[in-house]
Structures are given as C-alpha cells and as structure tokens.
Design a protein around this motif. Structure first.
Motif, PDB file in Angstrom:
ATOM      1  N   TYR A 430      24.769  41.635  -5.841  1.00 34.02           N
ATOM      2  CA  TYR A 430      24.670  41.690  -7.301  1.00 34.02           C
ATOM      3  C   TYR A 430      25.136  43.032  -7.850  1.00 34.02           C
ATOM      4  CZ  TYR A 430      22.462  42.119 -11.884  1.00 34.02           C
ATOM      5  OH  TYR A 430      22.232  42.330 -13.207  1.00 34.02           O
ATOM      6  N   VAL A 431      25.000  44.082  -7.066  1.00 32.03           N
ATOM      7  CA  VAL A 431      25.402  45.411  -7.524  1.00 32.03           C
ATOM      8  C   VAL A 431      26.862  45.431  -7.973  1.00 32.03           C
ATOM      9  CG1 VAL A 431      26.058  46.245  -5.237  1.00 32.03           C
ATOM     10  CG2 VAL A 431      25.314  47.874  -6.982  1.00 32.03           C
ATOM     11  N   LEU A 432      27.697  44.594  -7.359  1.00 36.98           N
ATOM     12  CA  LEU A 432      29.104  44.532  -7.742  1.00 36.98           C
ATOM     13  C   LEU A 432      29.290  44.064  -9.181  1.00 36.98           C
ATOM     14  CD1 LEU A 432      30.515  42.921  -4.479  1.00 36.98           C
ATOM     15  CD2 LEU A 432      30.997  45.233  -5.291  1.00 36.98           C
ATOM     16  N   LEU A 433      28.372  43.201  -9.613  1.00 35.50           N
ATOM     17  CA  LEU A 433      28.489  42.613 -10.943  1.00 35.50           C
ATOM     18  C   LEU A 433      27.606  43.283 -11.980  1.00 35.50           C
ATOM     19  CD1 LEU A 433      29.937  39.815 -12.051  1.00 35.50           C
ATOM     20  CD2 LEU A 433      30.346  40.586  -9.726  1.00 35.50           C
ATOM     21  N   SER A 434      26.738  44.199 -11.558  1.00 30.48           N
ATOM     22  CA  SER A 434      25.801  44.798 -12.515  1.00 30.48           C
ATOM     23  C   SER A 434      26.487  45.485 -13.690  1.00 30.48           C
ATOM     24  CB  SER A 434      24.852  45.765 -11.793  1.00 30.48           C
ATOM     25  OG  SER A 434      25.570  46.761 -11.080  1.00 30.48           O
ATOM     26  N   ALA A 476      24.462  51.487 -13.980  1.00 29.84           N
ATOM     27  CA  ALA A 476      25.575  50.556 -14.130  1.00 29.84           C
ATOM     28  C   ALA A 476      25.449  49.747 -15.415  1.00 29.84           C
ATOM     29  CB  ALA A 476      25.628  49.616 -12.930  1.00 29.84           C
ATOM     30  N   GLY A 524      31.441  48.838  -9.959  1.00 28.52           N
ATOM     31  CA  GLY A 524      30.691  47.993  -9.026  1.00 28.52           C
ATOM     32  C   GLY A 524      30.962  48.359  -7.583  1.00 28.52           C
ATOM     33  N   TYR A 528      28.307  49.754  -4.907  1.00 26.68           N
ATOM     34  CA  TYR A 528      28.092  48.941  -3.707  1.00 26.68           C
ATOM     35  C   TYR A 528      27.989  49.833  -2.470  1.00 26.68           C
ATOM     36  CZ  TYR A 528      28.988  45.489  -0.048  1.00 26.68           C
ATOM     37  OH  TYR A 528      28.899  44.700   1.072  1.00 26.68           O
TER      38      TYR A 528
END
Length: 531
Positions: A430-434, A476, A524, A528
């Motif tokens: 999810y961190v990629l999309l935060s 983020a 992101g 990551y």
C-alpha cells in the motif's frame, strides 16, 4: 448493512472521476461543461447504488454551496485586484521591473512562477498564487495555457506548510498525534518529499521552456533556489512549521536578485524558439509612463503587509479571528450505514482573516491610491466591477459543480470505497499508492487541507493494519496532496479565469497530469524502500 467494498462498487466509485478526466482531457471540455455532467452522474449513482436519500443529497449540496462561497469570495477578490492593476496599466511597468531584476528570461519565469507564487502561497494560499501570477507571466510573453501550468506546479511544494501551515496542522489534529518526536518525524518525511517536488517542478519548468538547453542554463539557479526553498522548509519544519514556506520563499526572492548579478544570469538571455513563449505579443501591453515601479507594485505591497500584520500578530489575529460563522447541519446516513454526523458550525468562515478579505482590501486600497494619484479615472470603478463579475460567474459555476460532486462522493461513502479498495488489494505494498490517496483527495477537493481531513485518519489506520510506518505514510498523504493541488480542476479554473482562457482546463490538465502522476509514483517508490 455494511458498505460493500468489491470490484463493482469500486468501479462505480471511481467512475465520476474517470468521466471528469475523459471529458476534460479526451474531449477538451472545460470544467464548466464537464463538472455538471459528472455531478449528475454522481447524483444518480448515489441514489441508485450507494443508497443515499434526498435528505443526504440536500445536506451535502448545501455544504458544497457553503464551501464554494469561501472559494468564490477569493475568486472575486483576486480578479478585482487584477482588474484594478489592469485598469492602471500596471502590468507593463511590472514586466519592465521583472526584466530589470532578472534579465535572464528563464530566471524571470522562475521568479514569477515559482518564487513569487510560493511567497503568495506562504501567506495566502487558496488558489491566490495562480490567480495573481498567471497574468504576470502572460505579460512577459508566456503563452496563456503555460502561464497557468507554471505556477500550478511551481508553487505546489508549498501546499502543506503554506498559508501558515493550515494543511499540516489540520492533518496532525485529525490523526490526534501529540508526541512532539512523532510530529517532528512526520514533518521530516513530508518536507523531504516536498523538497523533491520543489526541485523537480523547477527543472520541469526549465525543460518546458527550452528542453535540455533550458535545463543546462537553469541548473545552477534551480539548485540554489531549491536549497533555499526546499532545504529551508526541511529545517524550519523541525522548528516552526507555520513559517516553513514563508521565510524560505522570502529569502529566495532576494536570492534571485543576487543570482541576477552573477556572470551566469546577469546578461539578457532567451531561447527564441521556446514553445511556451509568444514572442510577437510579449510587449503588447499598453504603457503608462506616469507609473513608477512602486506604484505598480502598491496593491501587492498592501496585500503582503495586511496579510502578515493580521496573521503574524497574535492578539490581532485572535481578535479578528473571533468573528466567524458556519451553518449547522443535521445528521444524515445512507442505507449502507454511512453516517455523516451532525455539525453545529460547519466549515466556519472567518471574514476578517479570510484570504478574500486581504485581497479585497488590497484591491480597494489600490483603487483609492491610483485614483488619488490621477492614474485611473473617477468612473472607472464601474468598468472594473463589471469585468470582475463577468469573469467570476462562469468560474464560480464550475467550482460549485466540482465541490458538489466531491461532497456527495464523500457523504455517500464513494470516497471510502475507493480508499479501502486500494488498501485491501495492496496490503503492505500500500505504501506505493499512499501518495496517490493524498493526490486523489486534493484532486477532488482542490485543497491539501481538505485532503488531509478527508484521508488523514484512513491513512493512519491503514498503516497500523498493514504494519507500515505511519510517519512515512502520513508524510506521503500530505506530500501527495500537495502534488494533487496542481491538477485539481477547481484550482485550474482559477488560473484560466485570470488568464482569460476559461474553458481550456483540459489543455492545462493534460500538460500537468504526466508530471503529477510520475512524481507521486516516485514518492511511492522512495517510501517503499524506506519502510
């Protein structure tokens, strides 16, 4: 009955946003045409699929009208300020002043579109930087569409800590973090990402201006300006977040003056074939030889002085900020159990500390100043007001439709379905999309502050569920929200209004979208590897 989070409802939730993008980018619809269509689709979807009743729709539309009023007041006041300056023929003098200060054309563009726009964001915000700087950029020969694009991305780095850190403080209050060490760490993540945004935006503007030749010429100036602005924000975010944009932006204006005296930027320089410039119109403004540089800048001196006087002197700010009004709304709910709690004082407007008051006061005092000096005629106020109203009406309709769409989507649970769907699918990734969640919030609302209020708690909860570092996720969120302000249709409308190209919002969005999405993706990736 719980709100269903599945692929069907996720598609339903994102459809109005996709439709808005398709109409504006694919079919070249202006926001005033695209927004009412997507609002109608959102209304039908709410009633048919998200189990919203007419009472909920009425309340959310009422909230949207109230939120729109706050923005429309700013639009009207900013256009009024512009028209006062236009009537006095100030822009030709301002253009000469900018040229004298920065003979290098690229540095001059950065001065107006990045440095001055960021300074305005530091004290006012709410779209004012784009409203004010777009016509100034047109005055030095920048094509109207690019005159809107440049300040939109140029000041986006200041979206979190600008306006005396209103978006930042809103997020921290929303997630209820009180530990100073945790707050400082979130600020560090945030300011680091915004540092990258600041530097990348200036390089992008230089590339737009002259490709690799522009990058080469602007490299030294961009590095120094970014160290001052972005680096200064990193340092001040740990000491005094409220001034983390204002002080670095003020210093960077002085830095531009100093750079223009060095051998790298002291001589006149331009790229004749630049795709963002209109050479044959760069000197088309009417001259007014009776006007001095200080005369031309007077309304902006007044705006800066009034704003800082009111906002930075606590007793005055507390006294004037004590006058406020916000309507009350009853609790509403959907058939899926989404509850919008009763609000006794919704989004109160503080008229004497509102950005529109600073703008209106500056326009009024500027008019009096020019009239007393014989620069403008006695009856000119009728023409100024008439032109202001004419420009305000169409942009106001677009703003009302866009905010209405956002309010209904939030009130009926569509926004929650979007966010939950992403987190359920991605898990720890999810961190990629935060950053995109923060970007989505600003895209929908036109405000980093509203994005933080809308998604702050969700980002915090998702980080805890997935085991991610919530400090980086919240960083983020608001950094992505800053990027999102550059592509928010409501903000684009403000720029196209004073650039006199209302209806060209799709063209502007098409130029900024690749930059915004790419940078959010880079954020992101960085986070990551840090998690």
């Amino acid at each position: 009955m719980e709100l269903p989070v599945n692929i069907f409802y996720w598609i339903l939730a994102i459809f109005p946003i996709l439709l808005l993008l398709i109409l504006m980018i694919g079919f070249h619809f202006g926001a005033s045409r695209a927004a009412p269509i997507t609002l109608l689709v959102t209304f039908l979807s709410s009633m048919l699929f998200f189990k919203a009743n007419l009472g909920l729709i009425y309340v959310e539309l009422s909230k949207a009208l109230w939120n729109s009023l706050s923005i429309i007041l700013i639009i009207f006041s900013a256009i009024l300020l512009y028209e006062v300056s236009n009537e006095s023929k100030s822009f030709s003098v301002l253009n000469k002043a900018f040229k004298a200060l920065a003979p290098n054309e690229l540095l001059r563009i950065l001065l107006i579109g990045v440095v001055f726009a960021s300074f305005l964001q530091g004290v006012t915000g709410f779209g004012v930087p784009v409203l004010v700087t777009a016509p100034l950029l047109i005055g030095i020969g920048v094509a109207p569409v690019w005159a809107v694009v440049i300040p939109l991305i140029g000041h986006s780095w200041a979206g979190t800590f600008g306006t005396l850190a209103i978006a930042w403080n809103s997020m921290i209050m929303q997630v209820e973090i009180q530990n100073p060490e945790s707050i400082a760490l979130i600020a560090l993540y945030t300011s680091f990402l915004l540092f990258l945004l600041n530097m990348t935006a200036s390089f992008a503007i230089s590339f737009f201006y002259g490709g690799f030749k522009g990058l080469k010429k602007g490299f030294l100036g961009i590095i120094l300006i970014s160290l001052c602005q972005g680096g200064g924000q990193v340092l001040l975010s740990q000491v005094n977040p409220d001034l983390a944009v204002f002080i670095p932006s003020s210093i960077s204006m002085l830095l531009i003056a100093l750079l223009s005296k060095t051998r790298f930027y002291s001589s006149e320089w331009q790229i004749d074939e630049s795709k963002i410039m209109i050479r044959d119109k760069s000197s088309s403004s009417v001259q007014n030889d009776s006007l001095s540089v200080n005369d031309a800048f007077m309304p902006y001196y007044m705006m800066t002085g009034i704003t800082l006087f009111v906002l930075l002197i606590s007793p005055i700010n507390d006294f004037l900020g004590g006058f406020s009004y916000g309507p009350s709304y009853a609790q509403t709910s959907t058939g899926f159990g989404i509850v919008n709690k009763e609000v006794l004082k919704y989004s109160p407007i503080k008229p004497f500390t509102h950005a529109s008051m600073f703008l209106f006061s500056s326009a009024f005092l500027g008019y009096i100043y020019y009239f007393r000096k014989g620069i403008i005629e006695k009856k000119s106020y009728t023409k100024i007001i008439s032109r202001t109203i004419k420009k305000t009406i169409p942009s106001s309709m677009a703003v009302i439709s866009l905010i209405s769409m956002s309010r209904i989507m939030s009130g009926n649970g569509q926004t929650e379905v979007l966010a939950q769907g992403v987190s359920l699918v991605l898990g720890e990734n999810y961190v990629l999309l935060s950053p995109f969640i923060g970007l989505l919030g600003s895209f929908m609302t036109g405000s980093n502050m509203s994005s933080n209020i809308l998604f702050g708690n969700f980002q915090m909860a998702t980080a805890q569920i997935t085991g991610l570092d919530y400090h980086s996720i919240l960083g983020a969120q608001t950094a992505g929200g800053s990027i999102g302000t550059s592509i928010a249709p409501g903000n684009i409308v403000l720029g196209t209004t004073t650039a006199s190209i209302l209806g060209s919002e799709g063209k502007v969005l098409r130029k900024i979208m690749p930059f915004a999405l790419t940078l959010a993706f880079i954020f992101g990736i960085i986070l990551y590897f840090l998690n």
